[in-house]
Design a protein around this motif. Structure first.
Motif, PDB file in Angstrom:
ATOM      1  N   ASP A  80       3.102   3.437 -15.496  1.00 14.31           N
ATOM      2  CA  ASP A  80       3.426   4.924 -14.907  1.00 14.31           C
ATOM      3  C   ASP A  80       1.984   5.405 -14.620  1.00 14.31           C
ATOM      4  O   ASP A  80       1.150   5.918 -15.184  1.00 14.31           O
TER       5      ASP A  80
ATOM      6  N   GLY B  23       0.255   8.465 -13.517  1.00 17.85           N
ATOM      7  CA  GLY B  23       0.293   9.784 -13.801  1.00 17.85           C
ATOM      8  C   GLY B  23       1.674  10.403 -13.561  1.00 17.85           C
ATOM      9  O   GLY B  23       1.359  11.552 -12.588  1.00 17.85           O
ATOM     10  N   SER B  24       2.767  10.101 -13.622  1.00 17.03           N
ATOM     11  CA  SER B  24       3.891  10.699 -13.274  1.00 17.03           C
ATOM     12  C   SER B  24       3.999  12.161 -14.087  1.00 17.03           C
ATOM     13  O   SER B  24       3.440  12.339 -15.021  1.00 17.03           O
ATOM     14  N   GLN B  25       4.902  13.176 -13.397  1.00 17.73           N
ATOM     15  CA  GLN B  25       5.169  14.210 -14.201  1.00 17.73           C
ATOM     16  C   GLN B  25       6.375  14.435 -14.638  1.00 17.73           C
ATOM     17  O   GLN B  25       7.144  15.511 -14.669  1.00 17.73           O
ATOM     18  N   ASP B  26       7.420  13.340 -14.377  1.00 20.77           N
ATOM     19  CA  ASP B  26       8.706  13.498 -14.809  1.00 20.77           C
ATOM     20  C   ASP B  26       9.293  12.792 -15.865  1.00 20.77           C
ATOM     21  O   ASP B  26      10.518  12.256 -16.103  1.00 20.77           O
ATOM     22  N   HIS B  27       8.355  12.543 -16.949  1.00 20.78           N
ATOM     23  CA  HIS B  27       8.681  11.823 -18.350  1.00 20.78           C
ATOM     24  C   HIS B  27       9.141  10.410 -18.009  1.00 20.78           C
ATOM     25  O   HIS B  27      10.108   9.999 -18.698  1.00 20.78           O
ATOM     26  N   THR B  28       8.632   9.626 -17.128  1.00 18.11           N
ATOM     27  CA  THR B  28       8.964   8.574 -16.756  1.00 18.11           C
ATOM     28  C   THR B  28       8.798   7.610 -17.928  1.00 18.11           C
ATOM     29  O   THR B  28       9.581   6.512 -18.150  1.00 18.11           O
TER      30      THR B  28
ATOM     31  N   ARG C 266       1.038   3.703 -19.544  1.00 18.76           N
ATOM     32  CA  ARG C 266       0.374   5.093 -18.737  1.00 18.76           C
ATOM     33  C   ARG C 266      -1.114   4.671 -18.131  1.00 18.76           C
ATOM     34  O   ARG C 266      -2.066   4.204 -18.769  1.00 18.76           O
TER      35      ARG C 266
ATOM     36  N   GLU D 110      -3.695   6.867 -16.306  1.00 23.69           N
ATOM     37  CA  GLU D 110      -4.301   8.098 -15.836  1.00 23.69           C
ATOM     38  C   GLU D 110      -5.297   7.864 -14.962  1.00 23.69           C
ATOM     39  O   GLU D 110      -6.330   6.973 -15.283  1.00 23.69           O
TER      40      GLU D 110
END
Length: 305
Positions: free
Chosen positions: A8, A10-15, A32, A34
């Motif tokens: 993941d 840095g997704s912004q859609d609650h992956t 995650r 980042e």
């Protein structure tokens, strides 16, 4: 019998939360990641993978259900191949694919055997990145992905060739490859044409020319960009081949390299010919000219665009 490593980046859609729903149904590891570049995320994913075969895909593509089984069986049966792609189906939104992308899909799906891959190696990346399955030792041998200023997949693939790692493509279309305006390959500077040509020039100099001076066939924008890129890499360019379009040659030099008509080329060429033209349908005439001169593709000349 496989694990899924979801990076993941840095997704912004609650992956991460969405992926948790799959826990228990399969071996899933969600990480995650980042900050950092795409290369950092790719290499992090490689480090987390435990299997002897590593397959990858992007978050916006669709993997056909039989893909992993088909590619693993193929690698089992072909121990000389270290990196395997597959044919793909490119799809887009309601507007559908442009004619350019249809042509690109036809080309990339036509390049299948190791011999065809070698022939088209300097045109563009012949194995679609999200369709790759490779042996762990192939990734480890090359130290993962490198150079964040260049197209990472094409760079990795050319390094495979330099290291003698066999390449092939599964004959089935095992991935649906999504086309949309926000694709990383459309928006990031490292996928600009200049970056691709810089990468081509580097490996043409290293793997194909091998210190022989180049003859670049093509005095248009692409040919001139290739000449400039070769010169920047320290590769000598002896001649450029231009075409008489009815009013003679439009230029007599390209970045200081003399431009000549095909009939003006010497019998003994100073080095291999790199064909770098974008005119549709030109290949038959190029093949005819090379055959008349008894020049061997892959040794005396190759396509570079």
């Amino acid at each position: 019998d496989f694990e899924v490593v979801a990076v993941d980046h840095g997704s912004q859609d609650h992956t991460s939360a969405l992926l948790q729903r799959w826990l228990g149904r399969l071996t899933l590891h969600v990480h995650r990641h980042e900050g950092g570049s795409l290369l950092d995320a790719l290499n992090a994913g490689l480090a987390w993978c435990k299997g002897s075969y590593i397959a990858r895909m992007d978050g916006d593509d669709l993997c056909l259900p039989q893909r992993l089984e088909e590619q693993a069986d193929w690698l089992d049966a072909n121990p000389n191949i270290g990196l395997l792609g597959s044919r793909v189906e490119i799809f887009a939104g309601p507007a559908g694919l442009s004619e350019g992308y249809r042509s690109y899909q036809d080309w990339i799906n036509s390049v299948q055997t190791p011999e065809q891959i070698a022939r088209e190696l300097y045109v563009e990346c012949p194995l679609p990145h999200p369709s790759w399955m490779g042996r762990r030792e192939s990734f480890e041998r090359l130290g993962g992905y490198q150079d964040s200023d260049l197209p990472e997949d094409y760079h990795f693939l050319l390094r495979c060739v330099g290291a003698g790692i066999g390449l092939a493509k599964h004959p089935l279309a095992l991935l649906r490859w999504r086309e949309h305006p926000q694709r990383h390959s459309r928006t990031h500077p490292r996928y600009k044409r200049e970056a691709f040509f810089r990468l081509k020039a580097r490996f043409l100099h290293k793997l194909f020319l091998q210190d022989r001076p180049a003859v670049v066939w093509g005095a248009g924008d692409r040919g001139r960009l290739l000449i400039r890129s070769l010169l920047d890499e320290g590769a000598p360019v002896a001649l450029c081949v231009g075409i008489d379009e009815g009013d003679g040659l439009r230029a007599t030099e390209a970045h200081g390299v003399p431009v000549r008509l095909p009939q003006q080329l010497p019998v003994a060429l100073p080095g291999p010919i790199l064909v770098c033209v974008g005119t549709p349908g030109i290949r038959p005439s190029v093949y005819a000219w090379m055959a008349e001169r008894k020049l061997v593709e892959g040794k005396d000349w190759c396509f570079a665009s």
